[in-house]
Structure formats: structure tokens, C-alpha cells
Design a protein around this motif. Structure first.
Motif, short mmCIF file in Angstrom:
data_model
loop_
_atom_site.label_atom_id
_atom_site.label_comp_id
_atom_site.label_asym_id
_atom_site.label_seq_id
_atom_site.Cartn_x
_atom_site.Cartn_y
_atom_site.Cartn_z
N PHE A 1 0.80 -1.15 0.08
CA PHE A 1 -0.09 0.15 0.02
C PHE A 1 0.86 1.30 -0.16
CE2 PHE A 1 -2.80 2.78 2.41
CZ PHE A 1 -3.77 3.19 1.31
N TYR A 2 1.80 1.35 0.88
CA TYR A 2 2.72 2.62 1.07
C TYR A 2 3.67 2.67 -0.15
CZ TYR A 2 0.68 2.58 5.63
OH TYR A 2 -0.38 2.30 6.82
N ALA A 3 3.94 1.52 -0.84
CA ALA A 3 4.91 1.78 -2.01
C ALA A 3 4.01 2.16 -3.35
CB ALA A 3 5.40 0.07 -2.41
N LYS A 4 2.89 1.86 -3.15
CA LYS A 4 1.93 2.47 -4.23
C LYS A 4 1.90 3.96 -4.10
CE LYS A 4 -1.07 -1.51 -5.05
NZ LYS A 4 -2.59 -1.93 -5.10
N MET A 5 1.77 4.61 -2.88
CA MET A 5 1.76 5.89 -2.62
C MET A 5 3.02 6.66 -3.09
SD MET A 5 0.62 6.34 1.33
CE MET A 5 -0.92 5.80 1.90
N VAL A 6 4.05 5.97 -2.74
CA VAL A 6 5.39 6.38 -3.54
C VAL A 6 5.60 6.39 -5.08
CG1 VAL A 6 7.91 6.19 -3.59
CG2 VAL A 6 6.65 5.78 -1.58
N VAL A 7 5.15 5.33 -5.45
CA VAL A 7 4.93 5.12 -7.02
C VAL A 7 3.86 6.46 -7.87
CG1 VAL A 7 4.40 3.78 -9.16
CG2 VAL A 7 5.66 2.85 -7.28
N GLU A 8 3.05 6.52 -7.03
CA GLU A 8 1.93 7.77 -7.42
C GLU A 8 2.62 8.85 -7.44
OE1 GLU A 8 -1.00 7.18 -8.97
OE2 GLU A 8 -0.76 5.14 -8.90
N SER A 9 3.30 9.29 -6.47
CA SER A 9 3.95 10.39 -6.14
C SER A 9 5.07 10.90 -7.08
CB SER A 9 4.61 10.58 -4.81
OG SER A 9 5.42 11.53 -4.53
N TRP A 10 5.81 9.54 -7.47
CA TRP A 10 6.77 9.70 -8.47
C TRP A 10 6.23 9.94 -9.87
CZ3 TRP A 10 9.71 4.66 -7.24
CH2 TRP A 10 10.61 4.91 -6.03
N ALA A 11 4.92 9.69 -10.19
CA ALA A 11 4.12 9.91 -11.31
C ALA A 11 3.77 11.31 -11.18
CB ALA A 11 3.26 9.04 -11.44
N GLY A 12 4.10 12.14 -10.35
CA GLY A 12 3.58 13.61 -10.09
C GLY A 12 2.27 13.85 -9.52
N LYS A 13 1.63 12.80 -8.96
CA LYS A 13 0.29 12.94 -8.41
C LYS A 13 0.60 13.81 -6.96
CE LYS A 13 -2.22 9.46 -10.38
NZ LYS A 13 -3.17 8.30 -10.30
N THR A 14 -0.45 14.62 -6.70
CA THR A 14 -0.50 15.26 -5.25
C THR A 14 -0.92 14.34 -4.13
OG1 THR A 14 -2.72 16.02 -5.38
CG2 THR A 14 -0.95 17.58 -6.36
N PRO A 15 -0.69 14.51 -2.91
CA PRO A 15 -1.09 13.88 -1.84
C PRO A 15 -2.60 13.61 -1.99
CG PRO A 15 0.67 15.17 -1.10
CD PRO A 15 0.20 15.59 -2.35
N GLN A 16 -3.38 14.76 -2.22
CA GLN A 16 -4.96 14.55 -2.37
C GLN A 16 -5.37 13.69 -3.58
OE1 GLN A 16 -7.29 16.15 -0.46
NE2 GLN A 16 -8.51 14.53 -1.66
#
Length: 89
Positions: free
Chosen positions: A27-42
């Protein structure tokens, strides 16, 4: 946020896509990958059905601790439950 190096990126992406990794790490790794894709925390929170504060906490932890920061911490609630369960036997 960007990966420190190619090895870290490979490891996090592998965790995010894993079928056998612990659920919290995945779950937390998915957060990091999404962040690397340029997505905001929201945006990440919306995608993963969690609170933006949760995303910020775990992205910060990853930034400070790297891959080892992806796992769950022993929280006071878990500690109390486990202690109570152990004392009942």
C-alpha cells in the motif's frame, strides 16, 4: 519526489506490484509510485481511498528512511491489543 537511485526505484515498484508482499508495504509503495508519477497527496489519497494526511506521513517517512520506511510501525493501539491478548492466556 524522485527515487534515490535505480535500485530503490526497482525495489519500490516491485513491492507495489507484488502479490506476496505484506499489505502495508504494498500500500505504501503504491503511494510512493503515485508520487513519482507527479500526483499530489490529495490525488493519491483519492486513488487509494485514504486520507491525504496519511499519504503525506508515509511519503515523508519514505523520504527520510527509504524503503525501510514503508512498513507499519508498532502503534500504541496495536501494542495494547497484543499485550492484552498475551496476558489473557
Amino acid at each position: 519526489m524522485e527515487a534515490q537511485d535505480e535500485g530503490e526505484e526497482r525495489q519500490v515498484r516491485k513491492l507495489a506490484a507484488s502479490h506476496h508482499a505484506p499489505a502495508d508495504w504494498k500500500f505504501y509503495a503504491k503511494m510512493v509510485v503515485e508520487s513519482w508519477a507527479g500526483k499530489t497527496p490529495q490525488e493519491i489519497a483519492t486513488t487509494l481511498s485514504c486520507h491525504p494526511r496519511t499519504v503525506r506521513i508515509h511519503l515523508t517517512r519514505f523520504t527520510v528512511e527509504g524503503v525501510n520506511g514503508l512498513g507499519m510501525r508498532e502503534g500504541i493501539v496495536n501494542l495494547v491489543i497484543r499485550t492484552k491478548h498475551c496476558s489473557d492466556h
